[in-house]
Design an enzyme around this catalytic site. Structure first.
Site, PDB file in Angstrom:
ATOM      1  N   HIS A 180     -44.254  -9.260  10.436  1.00  0.00           N
ATOM      2  CA  HIS A 180     -45.130  -8.086  10.414  1.00  0.00           C
ATOM      3  C   HIS A 180     -44.952  -7.296  11.714  1.00  0.00           C
ATOM      4  CE1 HIS A 180     -48.645  -5.602   9.626  1.00  0.00           C
ATOM      5  NE2 HIS A 180     -49.054  -5.850  10.869  1.00  0.00           N
ATOM      6  N   GLU A 235       0.848  -1.200   0.000  1.00  0.00           N
ATOM      7  CA  GLU A 235       0.000   0.000   0.000  1.00  0.00           C
ATOM      8  C   GLU A 235       0.879   1.244   0.000  1.00  0.00           C
ATOM      9  OE1 GLU A 235      -3.386   0.865  -0.288  1.00  0.00           O
ATOM     10  OE2 GLU A 235      -2.421   2.826  -0.253  1.00  0.00           O
ATOM     11  N   ALA A 289     -17.565  -1.627  -3.857  1.00  0.00           N
ATOM     12  CA  ALA A 289     -16.697  -2.262  -2.870  1.00  0.00           C
ATOM     13  C   ALA A 289     -17.002  -3.752  -2.730  1.00  0.00           C
ATOM     14  CB  ALA A 289     -16.880  -1.562  -1.526  1.00  0.00           C
ATOM     15  N   LEU A 295      -4.477   1.672   5.630  1.00  0.00           N
ATOM     16  CA  LEU A 295      -5.105   0.638   4.811  1.00  0.00           C
ATOM     17  C   LEU A 295      -6.584   0.994   4.616  1.00  0.00           C
ATOM     18  CD1 LEU A 295      -3.698  -2.564   6.603  1.00  0.00           C
ATOM     19  CD2 LEU A 295      -2.728  -1.347   4.645  1.00  0.00           C
TER      20      LEU A 295
END
Ligand SMILES: Cc1cc2nc3c(=O)[nH]c(=O)nc-3n(C[C@H](O)[C@H](O)[C@H](O)COP(=O)(O)OP(=O)(O)OC[C@H]3O[C@@H](n4cnc5c(N)ncnc54)[C@H](O)[C@@H]3O)c2cc1C
Length: 470
Positions: free
Chosen positions: A449, A35, A324, A40
């Site tokens: 319900h 990265e 994503a 991150l």
């Protein structure tokens, strides 16, 4: 010490990359996650999904309080926003989850490598070398490489983002709430920010080039969103061609043509939300056999590119939506394939769309128009939230659920929801499509319900003209 040879090296730690890394670790693959940024999580965690939804939650709560009298809340007339606190809360959520990712990498024995990763060409003796710039290590070696470098906001030609001309990055951390905002583009990003800033009190105008908002959605959904947005006081133009964006005394002036005439808008800020460009330049693709189509990487059903041992996942991939959850599943498919385990290929028609504006939108499968285009004889069931008791309880009657089914065999081909909690409600439909469920089968499944999900039951019954509640 002999150099480590990883089973998998992943370039980019967005939802595609970090999910792939975690699953690779779980499968016992020796994994490195590269990265370039100090944190991150990529676009989604830092300047996308998570911070926008945090602001949308603030907007929703604020809207409820503004309508507090109806709920029996008193003294709400003077309620105001503390922008600093809103920003702090949003950042707190992002930071918490960024920390969570670091923990997950440790837990799954993934080595996080800081730096900018680049492909160097074909493997030599089955081993790839990934060059790394700006980090402690200069390169790493791996049997397989996953490219997950993500995407960046597209800009209008010749323009650059600054304090007034914004992309998703700047618009998320403005110093103060803008009084007026022009949003160029009405895809998910555009309509979400329009919703947020309208709720926060800004004067918002949307400019959309195509004939309707959220153009990837079913036409009925677009119509309903445009109706509700008009009612909310969100101005908008469709078939609008933006010609010029320039700084002026009031902030930014936008010249555009709509309805055959040139018009001009002035606003404090302009958000450019015209799509996202894949980050496939300067990552060494040209040194490989990887095929690229208009910037997007071509892959097979296992996310494998044309270069042996190199996979691509997430926003850079051709033929899959830039979402994503799509990227995350693409990552899982790729590493499971690498581990030699059985894995199901992704069917793009089973990937849900979720747009978290107010009212929310959730959809999966074919729109009515697409189903007809594909030659299906279509049967549609539509049920409005006005007739759903839970919608009355939560005070949100806008929208409907629309089920598109095949008239011949009854299979559900698509589900399109606009209304309260649509982004949660869509999950049931994804399962229904995955199971090749028919409208009749869905109509026989008992729903609790009072819930919003009962509208799904009514929509399934509506396919046969037999909705109970309308
Ligand atoms: C405002 C906004 C809201 C959104 N909301 C949603 C939503 O609600 N739901 C949803 O599903 N999607 C949403 N999206 C889309 C989502 O953010 C993307 O689909 C997702 O982030 C893509 O993941 P990715 O892993 O492919 O790439 P990214 O998240 O872009 O991550 C890529 C990572 O790779 C790193 N990187 C790039 N190149 C290199 C390199 N050469 N070396 C090392 N590191 C590198 C980057 O720094 C980054 O960390 C939203 C997007 C925006 C802009």
């Amino acid at each position: 010490m002999p150099e480590t040879i990883y089973d998998v090296a992943i370039i980019g730690s967005g939802p595609a990359g970090y999910t792939a890394a975690i699953r690779a670790g779980q499968l016992g693959l020796k994994t490195a996650l590269i990265e370039k940024d100090n944190v991150l999580g990529g676009t989604c965690l830092h300047v996308g999904c998570i911070p926008t939804k945090a602001l949308l939650f603030n907007a929703e709560v604020f809207d409820h309080v503004k309508e507090g009298a109806e709920l029996g809340l008193e003294n709400t007339a003077g309620v105001s926003l503390n922008w600093g606190s809103i920003q702090k809360r949003k950042q707190g959520i992002v930071d918490k989850h960024a920390k969570g990712l670091q923990f997950l990498m440790r837990k799954n024995k993934v080595d996080v490598v800081r730096g900018y990763g680049m492909l160097t060409g074909a493997a030599s003796g089955g081993i790839h070398t990934v060059a790394i710039e700006g980090g402690e290590q200069k390169s790493i070696k791996a049997k397989n490489v996953l490219l997950a470098s993500g995407s960046s906001a597209r800009m209008l030609p010749g323009m650059q983002a600054d304090e007034q001309i914004l992309t998703n990055i700047e618009v998320l951390s403005l110093n103060a709430l803008p009084k007026s905002l022009v949003v160029i583009g009405s895809g998910a990003v555009g309509v979400e920010f329009a919703s947020i800033y309208k709720s926060f009190g800004a004067d918002v105008t949307i400019l959309e080039m195509l004939p309707r908002y959220v153009p990837v959605e079913d036409e009925d959904v677009s119509k309903e969103l445009m109706r509700v947005y008009r009612k909310r006081g969100i101005n908008g133009f469709v078939n609008a061609k933006v010609e010029k964006v320039e700084k002026c005394d009031t902030g930014v002036c936008v010249t555009f043509t709509a309805d055959g005439k040139q018009q001009k808008l002035e606003a404090e800020k302009v958000l450019v939300a015209i799509g996202r460009a894949p980050r496939t330049e300067n990552v060494g693709i040209e040194k490989t056999k990887i095929k690229v189509e208009r910037g997007f990487v071509e892959v097979d059903g296992y996310m494998h590119t044309a270069e042996p041992g190199i996979y691509a996942i997430g926003d850079i991939v051709a033929g899959y939506p830039q979402l994503a959850h799509s990227g995350a599943m693409e990552g899982i498919v790729a590493v499971t394939h690498i581990a030699g385990k059985p894995v199901k290929k992704i069917n793009p028609l089973r990937i849900p769309n979720a747009t978290y504006c107010h009212p929310e939108i959730g959809s999966v499968g074919l729109t009515e128009a697409k189903a007809r285009e594909k030659g299906y004889e279509v049967k549609v069931g539509k049920f409005p939230f006005t007739a759903n008791s839970r919608a009355s309880i939560v005070g949100q009657h806008e929208g409907f659920i629309k089920i598109v089914s095949d008239a011949k065999y009854g299979e559900i081909l698509g589900v399109h929801i606009i209304g309260p909690n649509a982004t949660e409600l869509i999950a049931e439909s994804v399962v229904a499509l995955e199971m090749e469920c028919t409208a009749e089968e869905l109509a026989n499944i008992i729903h609790a319900h009072p819930t919003l999900s009962e509208a799904m039951l009514d929509a399934a019954n509506a396919v046969f003209g037999m909705a109970i509640n309308a």
